[in-house]
Design an enzyme around this catalytic site. Structure first.
Site, PDB file in Angstrom:
ATOM      1  N   GLU A  74       1.204  -6.655  -7.955  1.00 38.57           N
ATOM      2  CA  GLU A  74       1.074  -6.616  -6.504  1.00 38.57           C
ATOM      3  C   GLU A  74       1.415  -5.612  -5.503  1.00 38.57           C
ATOM      4  O   GLU A  74       1.982  -6.184  -4.224  1.00 38.57           O
ATOM      5  CB  GLU A  74       2.896  -6.113  -7.299  1.00 38.57           C
ATOM      6  CG  GLU A  74       3.060  -7.072  -8.460  1.00 38.57           C
ATOM      7  CD  GLU A  74       2.780  -7.306  -9.891  1.00 38.57           C
ATOM      8  OE1 GLU A  74       2.995  -8.291 -10.313  1.00 38.57           O
ATOM      9  OE2 GLU A  74       1.602  -5.963 -10.482  1.00 38.57           O
ATOM     10  N   HIS A 101      -1.830  10.916   2.630  1.00 35.33           N
ATOM     11  CA  HIS A 101      -3.185  11.050   3.371  1.00 35.33           C
ATOM     12  C   HIS A 101      -3.708   9.738   4.184  1.00 35.33           C
ATOM     13  O   HIS A 101      -3.617   9.416   4.678  1.00 35.33           O
ATOM     14  CB  HIS A 101      -4.474  11.002   2.596  1.00 35.33           C
ATOM     15  CG  HIS A 101      -4.818  12.463   2.587  1.00 35.33           C
ATOM     16  ND1 HIS A 101      -6.049  12.238   1.414  1.00 35.33           N
ATOM     17  CD2 HIS A 101      -4.130  13.064   2.515  1.00 35.33           C
ATOM     18  CE1 HIS A 101      -6.074  13.879   1.348  1.00 35.33           C
ATOM     19  NE2 HIS A 101      -5.320  14.568   2.081  1.00 35.33           N
TER      20      HIS A 101
END
Length: 146
Positions: A74, A101
């Site tokens: 997925e 990040h």
């Protein structure tokens, strides 16, 4: 960061049960949930449903959560959609770093590998973590180049 107003959910049969649990959890937090399916445990191929979910994320300018058995396929399918930055999240650290990040806008969870209560915690972390920007912004921007 407060909880977002809207979140898209997309899953194959392997993530169906956890998706249903998370849908109730998110609604209890006042989130408008756009559930693009699947709506049963009947076996389906995940790429089309994940693309549909990612299209809704982009159209609605919101976050998305995709699920499958492991979440790996997925995440791969989601990341084929231009504008999507999907991270497979399996721990508190991966959920936090995906946002801080990598500025991920979609998280992928393994429905057969992630217990519902852990999934709730990972979603909370993912949705409440701000992108740090700075040195990370240059790297995230580079992801959009071919």
């Amino acid at each position: 960061m407060s909880y977002p107003e809207r979140i898209v959910l997309a899953t194959d049969h392997g993530g169906y049960k956890v998706k249903e649990h998370l849908k109730k959890y998110l609604i209890s937090k006042g989130v408008d949930v756009i559930d693009v399916g699947t709506f049963s445990e009947e076996s389906i191929d995940y790429p089309a449903i994940i693309r549909k979910g990612c299209s809704a994320v982009l159209e609605q300018e919101c976050f998305g959560i995709v699920l499958g058995g492991s979440g790996n396929g997925e995440a791969m399918a989601a990341n084929k959609v231009k504008g999507i930055r999907c991270a497979l999240c399996y721990s508190k650290e991966t959920a936090e770093l995906a946002r801080s990040h990598n500025n991920a806008n979609v998280m992928s969870l393994g429905g057969r590998l992630t217990k519902p209560k852990l999934a709730e915690k990972l979603i909370d972390i993912f949705l409440e973590t701000e992108f740090e920007g700075g040195r990370h912004e240059r790297r995230v921007n580079d992801l959009e180049h071919k």
